[in-house]
Design a protein around this motif. Structure first.
Motif, PDB file in Angstrom:
ATOM      1  N   UNK A   1      48.673 -12.902  66.146  1.00  0.00           N
ATOM      2  CA  UNK A   1      49.280 -12.154  67.249  1.00  0.00           C
ATOM      3  C   UNK A   1      50.793 -12.062  67.063  1.00  0.00           C
ATOM      4  N   UNK A   2      51.413 -13.126  66.566  1.00  0.00           N
ATOM      5  CA  UNK A   2      52.852 -13.077  66.288  1.00  0.00           C
ATOM      6  C   UNK A   2      53.126 -12.042  65.203  1.00  0.00           C
ATOM      7  N   UNK A   3      52.284 -11.986  64.191  1.00  0.00           N
ATOM      8  CA  UNK A   3      52.413 -10.971  63.140  1.00  0.00           C
ATOM      9  C   UNK A   3      52.328  -9.568  63.738  1.00  0.00           C
ATOM     10  N   UNK A   4      51.356  -9.339  64.632  1.00  0.00           N
ATOM     11  CA  UNK A   4      51.214  -8.028  65.274  1.00  0.00           C
ATOM     12  C   UNK A   4      52.470  -7.658  66.058  1.00  0.00           C
ATOM     13  N   UNK A   5      53.003  -8.617  66.802  1.00  0.00           N
ATOM     14  CA  UNK A   5      54.201  -8.342  67.594  1.00  0.00           C
ATOM     15  C   UNK A   5      55.405  -8.062  66.701  1.00  0.00           C
ATOM     16  N   UNK A   6      55.545  -8.800  65.602  1.00  0.00           N
ATOM     17  CA  UNK A   6      56.639  -8.545  64.670  1.00  0.00           C
ATOM     18  C   UNK A   6      56.529  -7.134  64.092  1.00  0.00           C
ATOM     19  N   UNK A   7      55.309  -6.745  63.732  1.00  0.00           N
ATOM     20  CA  UNK A   7      55.091  -5.410  63.161  1.00  0.00           C
ATOM     21  C   UNK A   7      55.384  -4.320  64.184  1.00  0.00           C
ATOM     22  N   UNK A   8      54.873  -4.504  65.407  1.00  0.00           N
ATOM     23  CA  UNK A   8      55.036  -3.486  66.455  1.00  0.00           C
ATOM     24  C   UNK A   8      56.462  -3.403  66.983  1.00  0.00           C
TER      25      UNK A   8
ATOM     26  N   UNK B   1      59.106  -3.667  63.378  1.00  0.00           N
ATOM     27  CA  UNK B   1      58.822  -2.936  62.142  1.00  0.00           C
ATOM     28  C   UNK B   1      58.667  -3.843  60.932  1.00  0.00           C
ATOM     29  N   UNK B   2      58.230  -5.072  61.158  1.00  0.00           N
ATOM     30  CA  UNK B   2      58.046  -6.044  60.073  1.00  0.00           C
ATOM     31  C   UNK B   2      57.043  -5.495  59.066  1.00  0.00           C
ATOM     32  N   UNK B   3      57.390  -5.548  57.788  1.00  0.00           N
ATOM     33  CA  UNK B   3      56.516  -4.994  56.740  1.00  0.00           C
ATOM     34  C   UNK B   3      55.933  -6.062  55.831  1.00  0.00           C
ATOM     35  N   UNK B   4      56.203  -7.332  56.128  1.00  0.00           N
ATOM     36  CA  UNK B   4      55.664  -8.410  55.312  1.00  0.00           C
ATOM     37  C   UNK B   4      54.194  -8.646  55.608  1.00  0.00           C
ATOM     38  N   UNK B   5      53.628  -9.621  54.942  1.00  0.00           N
ATOM     39  CA  UNK B   5      52.211  -9.918  55.094  1.00  0.00           C
ATOM     40  C   UNK B   5      51.933 -10.913  56.218  1.00  0.00           C
TER      41      UNK B   5
END
Length: 108
Positions: A28-35, A38-42
Motif C-alpha cells: 500500500x505504501x508503494x501504491x501511495x508513492x506511485x500515485x 510518481x515513484x517509478x521504482x519497484x
C-alpha cells in the motif's frame, strides 16, 4: 528512497495509532508513492526500505501458572493410521491437565 523517507516515516508513525488491521502494508505504501509522488521504482525496493524503517515490536510472554488440575490444554490434529491394511485418516485430540512442576516431582 531517501527523498521519500519523511513521507514513509510519517505513514509508519500514524499507523502506530491505528488498529492493526488498518495499518499500511508495504504494498500500500508503494501504491501511495506511485500515485502521489510518481515513484517509478519497484515494489520490492519499497518493501526492503520499509522493513528497515519499521520499529520492531517487543516480544511479550505470559507465564501461565496454575495449581494441578486447575487448567488444561486441548490440541486437535489428524493422523493416518493403518486399520485392516487400509490407510485411514483419523482425528486426534490431546488433553493435558496442568501439574505442579518442582525439582522434587518427576516431570514425566
Amino acid at each position: 528512497m531517501d527523498p521519500y523517507r519523511a513521507f514513509i516515516e510519517n505513514i509508519l508513525l500514524e499507523d502506530m495509532k491505528a488498529p492493526i488491521k488498518q495499518r499500511h502494508t508495504s504494498a500500500r505504501i508503494f501504491e501511495r508513492l506511485s500515485d502521489e509522488y510518481g515513484f517509478t521504482g519497484g515494489e520490492s525496493t519499497v518493501r526492503h526500505y520499509v522493513r528497515k524503517l519499521r520499529v520492531p515490536l517487543p516480544e511479550c510472554f505470559l507465564k501461565l501458572e496454575a495449581n494441578p488440575g486447575e487448567q488444561m490444554q486441548v490440541d486437535f490434529g489428524h493422523a493416518e493410521v493403518s486399520i485392516d491394511g487400509q490407510r485411514v485418516k483419523i482425528c486426534l485430540s490431546n488433553i493435558a491437565l496442568s501439574r505442579l512442576s518442582s525439582p522434587f516431582q518427576p516431570n514425566g
